[in-house]
Design a protein around this motif. Structure first.
Motif, PDB file in Angstrom:
ATOM      1  N   THR A  43       8.456   8.576   8.006  1.00 13.06           N
ATOM      2  CA  THR A  43       7.931   8.325   6.663  1.00 13.06           C
ATOM      3  C   THR A  43       8.664   9.184   5.635  1.00 13.06           C
ATOM      4  O   THR A  43       9.073   8.694   4.570  1.00 13.06           O
ATOM      5  CB  THR A  43       6.428   8.622   6.620  1.00 13.06           C
ATOM      6  OG1 THR A  43       5.749   7.770   7.538  1.00 13.06           O
ATOM      7  CG2 THR A  43       5.867   8.405   5.217  1.00 13.06           C
ATOM      8  N   ILE A  44       8.857  10.456   5.936  1.00 11.08           N
ATOM      9  CA  ILE A  44       9.560  11.350   5.017  1.00 11.08           C
ATOM     10  C   ILE A  44      11.000  10.893   4.808  1.00 11.08           C
ATOM     11  O   ILE A  44      11.506  10.857   3.682  1.00 11.08           O
ATOM     12  CB  ILE A  44       9.534  12.794   5.566  1.00 11.08           C
ATOM     13  CG1 ILE A  44       8.105  13.340   5.546  1.00 11.08           C
ATOM     14  CG2 ILE A  44      10.460  13.703   4.761  1.00 11.08           C
ATOM     15  CD1 ILE A  44       7.936  14.660   6.293  1.00 11.08           C
ATOM     16  N   TYR A  71       3.963   8.410  12.621  1.00 12.53           N
ATOM     17  CA  TYR A  71       5.391   8.522  12.334  1.00 12.53           C
ATOM     18  C   TYR A  71       5.656   9.296  11.042  1.00 12.53           C
ATOM     19  O   TYR A  71       6.314   8.801  10.124  1.00 12.53           O
ATOM     20  CB  TYR A  71       6.024   7.129  12.233  1.00 12.53           C
ATOM     21  CG  TYR A  71       5.957   6.330  13.511  1.00 12.53           C
ATOM     22  CD1 TYR A  71       6.830   6.589  14.560  1.00 12.53           C
ATOM     23  CD2 TYR A  71       5.004   5.319  13.668  1.00 12.53           C
ATOM     24  CE1 TYR A  71       6.776   5.856  15.735  1.00 12.53           C
ATOM     25  CE2 TYR A  71       4.947   4.573  14.834  1.00 12.53           C
ATOM     26  CZ  TYR A  71       5.829   4.846  15.870  1.00 12.53           C
ATOM     27  OH  TYR A  71       5.774   4.119  17.040  1.00 12.53           O
ATOM     28  N   PRO A  72       5.161  10.521  10.924  1.00 14.96           N
ATOM     29  CA  PRO A  72       5.335  11.260   9.670  1.00 14.96           C
ATOM     30  C   PRO A  72       6.791  11.593   9.356  1.00 14.96           C
ATOM     31  O   PRO A  72       7.206  11.563   8.194  1.00 14.96           O
ATOM     32  CB  PRO A  72       4.510  12.541   9.897  1.00 14.96           C
ATOM     33  CG  PRO A  72       4.441  12.696  11.376  1.00 14.96           C
ATOM     34  CD  PRO A  72       4.394  11.307  11.926  1.00 14.96           C
ATOM     35  N   ARG A  73       7.600  11.915  10.379  1.00 13.27           N
ATOM     36  CA  ARG A  73       9.002  12.237  10.120  1.00 13.27           C
ATOM     37  C   ARG A  73       9.752  11.020   9.590  1.00 13.27           C
ATOM     38  O   ARG A  73      10.561  11.121   8.663  1.00 13.27           O
ATOM     39  CB  ARG A  73       9.662  12.746  11.407  1.00 13.27           C
ATOM     40  CG  ARG A  73       9.154  14.117  11.855  1.00 13.27           C
ATOM     41  CD  ARG A  73       9.675  14.484  13.231  1.00 13.27           C
ATOM     42  NE  ARG A  73      11.143  14.456  13.289  1.00 13.27           N
ATOM     43  CZ  ARG A  73      11.824  14.649  14.416  1.00 13.27           C
ATOM     44  NH1 ARG A  73      11.194  14.872  15.559  1.00 13.27           N
ATOM     45  NH2 ARG A  73      13.148  14.626  14.390  1.00 13.27           N
ATOM     46  N   ARG A  96      -2.466   4.171   9.078  1.00  9.57           N
ATOM     47  CA  ARG A  96      -2.559   5.213  10.106  1.00  9.57           C
ATOM     48  C   ARG A  96      -1.254   5.315  10.877  1.00  9.57           C
ATOM     49  O   ARG A  96      -0.781   6.419  11.201  1.00  9.57           O
ATOM     50  CB  ARG A  96      -3.708   4.897  11.074  1.00  9.57           C
ATOM     51  CG  ARG A  96      -3.955   5.986  12.104  1.00  9.57           C
ATOM     52  CD  ARG A  96      -5.106   5.613  13.027  1.00  9.57           C
ATOM     53  NE  ARG A  96      -4.729   4.569  13.956  1.00  9.57           N
ATOM     54  CZ  ARG A  96      -4.157   4.792  15.149  1.00  9.57           C
ATOM     55  NH1 ARG A  96      -3.902   6.039  15.522  1.00  9.57           N
ATOM     56  NH2 ARG A  96      -3.860   3.806  15.950  1.00  9.57           N
ATOM     57  N   PHE A 124       1.563   7.001   8.425  1.00  9.72           N
ATOM     58  CA  PHE A 124       1.384   8.385   8.000  1.00  9.72           C
ATOM     59  C   PHE A 124       0.999   9.346   9.124  1.00  9.72           C
ATOM     60  O   PHE A 124       1.308  10.533   9.065  1.00  9.72           O
ATOM     61  CB  PHE A 124       0.333   8.454   6.896  1.00  9.72           C
ATOM     62  CG  PHE A 124       0.782   7.798   5.621  1.00  9.72           C
ATOM     63  CD1 PHE A 124       1.746   8.385   4.814  1.00  9.72           C
ATOM     64  CD2 PHE A 124       0.254   6.576   5.234  1.00  9.72           C
ATOM     65  CE1 PHE A 124       2.174   7.786   3.645  1.00  9.72           C
ATOM     66  CE2 PHE A 124       0.672   5.963   4.060  1.00  9.72           C
ATOM     67  CZ  PHE A 124       1.634   6.565   3.261  1.00  9.72           C
ATOM     68  N   THR A 125       0.323   8.833  10.160  1.00  8.60           N
ATOM     69  CA  THR A 125      -0.156   9.715  11.223  1.00  8.60           C
ATOM     70  C   THR A 125       0.776   9.731  12.432  1.00  8.60           C
ATOM     71  O   THR A 125       1.111  10.796  12.951  1.00  8.60           O
ATOM     72  CB  THR A 125      -1.568   9.292  11.676  1.00  8.60           C
ATOM     73  OG1 THR A 125      -2.434   9.278  10.539  1.00  8.60           O
ATOM     74  CG2 THR A 125      -2.106  10.251  12.724  1.00  8.60           C
ATOM     75  N   VAL A 134       4.896  11.325  18.166  1.00 10.44           N
ATOM     76  CA  VAL A 134       4.979  11.516  16.725  1.00 10.44           C
ATOM     77  C   VAL A 134       6.425  11.721  16.341  1.00 10.44           C
ATOM     78  O   VAL A 134       7.106  12.598  16.870  1.00 10.44           O
ATOM     79  CB  VAL A 134       4.134  12.732  16.299  1.00 10.44           C
ATOM     80  CG1 VAL A 134       4.292  12.989  14.805  1.00 10.44           C
ATOM     81  CG2 VAL A 134       2.668  12.509  16.626  1.00 10.44           C
TER      82      VAL A 134
END
Length: 487
Positions: free
Chosen positions: A277-278, A273-275, A267, A270-271, A486
């Motif tokens: 992660t990419i 820290y999505p930037r 969680r 991916f939820t 985020v």
């Protein structure tokens, strides 16, 4: 998350980050960072030994595709080992795992030296990869948690770049070992692998003196042990540096947990820290394809198309350039900044690689090596910074597993497919005698590197000089009930 065991307010992170550089930090670097020398030794030996492994009488009867497959299965083992040992590192501590993973590497390398069949060799390479993959997770997390914030970028980049010290050593080592007038061809490649295990034993002796991460200890309810370790470090650093350490006032309140659930980790990544992660995914895929594809098969390219009988000297020049890039540019990641340096090194090396692909039809062994040296002078610093990024932009409880996760998925996408793709390209080009058929692999690597650099430029995180806890608040921090921004 796991059961809460207590709440504490601690100044341990601030005390570790305010330390001046001392001999004690060099012990950490030598004990932990030298694993990359082993990885470089392993990869280079495989690349340099490609011709020695092909004869069925003195080698193992491997084809060019088998050489690529051996590289791919080594990387596959590293991916699995990273995920397995990464989770265990966050659960049971950095020190236990960086001793266990080095033990796995030593045993598997010895098995490689005694390979009797291709299947045995492939299995041993898989196990060796597992040990190295586990090392990446355990070591990067431990180093970042022990090195002061103002030195973290340059130390991480330089240490990851030390892969190429091993690569240079492996290249030079193969020169006498592949000389039939010095060593029997049936034994030369076996001795090369065996010497890697000997070096690892020496590293293990030094590593025993590296302490557990105090940051890991206070989160897992062992704050007294963490306090004793920090006091010992402070006393040692004061003696070695001659500097008097000033008190710190920054503290953090932690809700201690015995374990952190995998669901909570997922969680977070991916939820929340999505930037990030990419960015990490793009950086790892780009560098993994570039390095594993180019370097695992570089020796085969030289011997198959450019009539090189002894690849060691060429690979050594290539390796020295890579280490020089990581070493000389490392300081800039702390001064110029992470975003500019990572984006710049990725984009520049990608553009240069693509340009090289257009001139493959006219290259010689010397000019190809020269172009490779220029490209990877910049690429090595950027690739090293990919590991730095994954190890510092996520919360401490998830650090080792995040490193493992991005290493595994990025390397699986680029590092497994790369050697197989290049091995297939070399076999195909060899049948036609046309080296330019390999250029498509260069173009794919160039696109991936440039794309990763652009993503970093727009989505990267400014982490230079910041405490790990400021970059990504621990999941167990007292005020973590407020969702982190985020990013």
């Amino acid at each position: 998350m796991g059961a809460e065991t207590g709440r504490i307010t601690t100044d341990i992170p601030a005390r570790l980050d305010r330390l001046p550089w001392a001999r004690w930090h060099w012990m950490v670097v030598i004990g932990l960072g030298t694993v990359w020398i082993l990885d470089g030794l392993e990869v280079t030996i495989v690349g340099s030994m490609s011709e020695a492994l092909k004869p069925s009488d003195t080698g193992l009867g491997l084809s060019s595709f088998d050489i690529g497959f051996a590289g791919a299965i080594y990387v596959a083992g590293a991916c699995i080992g990273a995920l397995l040992f990464g989770q265990l590192t966050d659960r049971f501590g950095r020190k236990k795992l960086f001793l266990i993973t080095l033990g796995v590497y030593i045993a598997a390398t010895v098995l490689t030296a005694f390979s009797m069949t291709p299947a045995w060799y492939f299995a041993a390479r898989f196990l060796t990869g597992m040990g190295i993959g586990g090392e990446y997770a355990a070591i990067n997390s431990a180093i970042d948690e022990l090195i002061p914030a103002k030195f973290r970028g340059r130390v991480d980049v330089a240490i990851n770049g030390s892969f190429w010290v091993g690569a240079a050593a492996g290249s030079l080592l193969t020169i006498p070992l592949l000389d039939p007038t010095i060593v029997d061809p049936a034994w030369g490649w076996r001795l090369a692998f065996g010497l890697g295990a000997v070096l690892a034993v020496g590293i293990l002796i030094v590593r025993r003196h590296v302490p557990e991460s105090p940051r890991w200890l206070f989160i897992h309810g062992r704050e007294d042990e963490g306090e004793r370790i920090v006091q010992s470090i402070e006393h040692t650093v004061e003696e070695e540096s001659g500097a008097r350490l000033e008190p710190v006032h920054d503290t953090i309140t932690i809700r201690q947990r015995t374990t952190i659930g995998i669901g909570e980790i997922a969680r977070t990544v991916f939820t929340l820290y999505p930037r990030r992660t990419i960015v990490c995914f793009a950086l790892f895929v780009g560098q993994a394809f570039l390095y594993n594809a180019f370097f695992f098969t570089y020796g085969d390219t030289l011997t198959t198309f450019l009539d090189v009988k002894q690849t060691g000297w060429y690979l050594a020049v290539f390796a020295v350039s890579n280490f020089a890039g990581a070493l000389l540019l490392s300081r800039l990641f702390d001064t110029v900044g992470r975003i500019r340096m990572i984006a710049g090194t990725y984009i520049l090396s990608g553009v240069l690689l693509g340009a090289t692909g257009f001139f493959l039809g006219s290259v010689t062994a010397v000019t190809l090596t020269l172009m490779g040296a220029i490209i990877f002078f910049f690429a090595s610093a950027g690739a090293s910074a990919a590991y730095l990024t994954a190890s510092e932009v996520f919360p401490m409880e998830t650090r080792a597993l995040c490193i493992a996760f991005f290493y595994a998925i990025g390397t699986a996408a680029g590092g497994i497919s790369g050697p197989l793709f290049f091995g297939w390209l070399i076999d195909r080009a060899s049948a036609s005698g046309d080296i330019t058929q390999i250029a498509v692999g260069y173009f794919v690597g160039a696109v991936l590197m440039v794309a990763a650099g652009v993503i970093q430029a727009f989505l990267g995180t400014k982490a230079e000089g910041k405490s790990l806890e400021d970059i990504a608040q621990p999941l167990t921090a007292e005020d973590s009930n407020a969702e982190p921004s985020v990013a």
